[in-house]
Design an enzyme around this catalytic site. Structure first.
Site, short mmCIF file in Angstrom:
data_model
loop_
_atom_site.label_atom_id
_atom_site.label_comp_id
_atom_site.label_asym_id
_atom_site.label_seq_id
_atom_site.Cartn_x
_atom_site.Cartn_y
_atom_site.Cartn_z
N LYS A 50 36.65 42.15 39.29
CA LYS A 50 35.84 41.87 38.10
C LYS A 50 35.07 40.57 38.28
O LYS A 50 33.88 40.48 37.96
CB LYS A 50 36.73 41.82 36.84
CG LYS A 50 37.28 43.18 36.46
CD LYS A 50 38.35 43.12 35.38
CE LYS A 50 39.01 44.49 35.22
NZ LYS A 50 40.08 44.55 34.23
N GLN A 94 44.00 40.80 31.02
CA GLN A 94 44.38 41.86 31.98
C GLN A 94 45.75 42.42 31.60
O GLN A 94 46.70 41.67 31.39
CB GLN A 94 44.38 41.30 33.40
CG GLN A 94 44.63 42.32 34.48
CD GLN A 94 43.52 43.38 34.58
OE1 GLN A 94 42.36 43.13 34.28
NE2 GLN A 94 43.89 44.58 34.98
N ASP A 117 36.64 44.82 26.45
CA ASP A 117 37.45 45.96 26.91
C ASP A 117 37.40 47.11 25.90
O ASP A 117 37.77 48.23 26.22
CB ASP A 117 38.92 45.53 27.06
CG ASP A 117 39.32 45.29 28.51
OD1 ASP A 117 38.75 45.94 29.39
OD2 ASP A 117 40.21 44.44 28.73
N1 GUN Z 1 44.71 47.20 33.19
C1 GUN Z 1 44.36 48.40 33.72
N2 GUN Z 1 43.12 48.73 33.32
C2 GUN Z 1 42.69 47.75 32.52
C3 GUN Z 1 41.48 47.51 31.82
O1 GUN Z 1 40.53 48.31 31.82
N3 GUN Z 1 41.41 46.35 31.13
C4 GUN Z 1 42.42 45.46 31.08
N4 GUN Z 1 42.28 44.37 30.36
N5 GUN Z 1 43.56 45.64 31.72
C5 GUN Z 1 43.68 46.77 32.44
#
Ligand code: GUN
Length: 279
Positions: A50, A94, A117
């Site tokens: 990211k 996350q 998100d």
């Molecule tokens: N963990 C697995 N996929 C995601 C996601 O799309 N966003 C976040 N914040 N954590 C994750």
């Protein structure tokens, strides 16, 4: 046909680069805060991806890494601080979080206007009733990928395997919004093979390596693989047995290089939207 998520993601990133550049000319620097708690190896990789994608399009990131024994209160305080930080347009915590922290409490604390998100219940609710809001990145990325591959959705039979809050449930809702006829299948579904075989568009998000074999797939179906699994040899592989399914599918996403790059790219899209909607 192979649906090249990496290529489609690259196109979108070029579009975003220009938008970010324009915003810079207006004096706005797009900022994303990423919080990682603990040292989960998969989370480390995801967060790094990211950051790299943000850097590529010119979004500045502030990654905060907290120790595994962080308390819920400490994390809530940090989220609150970022909610009020004018240089931060998106906040991403996350997941998963260590067990002493209640995930739903943290997601609820994020300002819905910065919830890139799309996990805050207010934004989930808006998505359900079809109001404009941040959409969860993986399902939104899949819809975008289908559209950019000229795969029609309206009127199609769509079967989603998996019902998680992050992928399965929002995926079903977004396909419904695009006027598909949607079935959500899961581990308790009877005759899963038969149900999956009804699909014109089959989307698998179950997290089991090579689970979906050719006998789950109607010839000519479009197959979207959300899985990110490791097989016995530690190799990254999807939910779909690519070898047996690809000859009968009309279109299929590979792993890696399919859904994954789209997920990261939609996060960038949401960060830019956050600025456009809130400034
Ligand atoms: N963990 C697995 N996929 C995601 C996601 O799309 N966003 C976040 N914040 N954590 C994750």
């Amino acid at each position: 046909m192979l649906i090249d998520g990496k290529q489609i993601a690259a196109e979108i990133k070029e579009e975003l680069k220009q938008k970010v550049e324009h915003l810079k000319e207006e004096g706005i620097s797009v900022g994303l805060a990423v919080i990682r708690v603990g040292e989960d190896p998969a989370s480390k990789v995801y967060v790094r991806n990211k950051e790299k994608a943000c850097e590529y399009v010119g979004i500045h990131t502030n990654t905060i890494v907290l120790p595994e024994d962080t308390t819920e209160e400490q994390l809530l305080k940090l989220v609150e601080k970022l909610n009020h930080d004018n240089g931060i347009h998106g906040i991403l915590v996350q997941l998963p979080l260590p067990k002493q922290i209640d995930e739903s409490k943290i997601l609820l604390a994020i300002d819905p206007k910065k919830d890139v998100d799309g996990f805050h219940p207010v934004n989930v609710g808006k998505m359900v009733i079809g109001e404009k809001t941040f959409l969860p990145c993986t399902p939104a990325g899949i819809v975008e990928m289908l559209k950019r591959s000229d795969i029609g959705i309206a009127g199609k039979e769509c079967v989603v395997i998996g019902r998680s809050n992050i992928v399965g449930k929002p995926m079903a809702l977004l396909m419904l919004r695009e006027n598909a006829t949607v079935t959500v299948a899961h581990s308790k579904t009877k005759d899963l093979k038969e149900v999956a075989k009804r699909a014109d568009i089959l989307i698998s998000a179950i997290g089991k390596a090579n689970f979906v074999t050719a006998d789950y797939v109607k010839p000519g179906a479009v197959v979207i693989d959300v899985g990110m699994n490791r097989n016995e040899e530690g190799k990254l592989c999807g939910d779909v047995d690519f070898e047996s399914v690809s000859p009968i599918a009309s279109a299929i996403t590979p792993v890696p290089g399919g859904v994954g790059p789209m997920t990261v790219t939609m996060l960038l899209v949401n960060c830019v939207r956050s600025v456009e909607n809130n400034s």
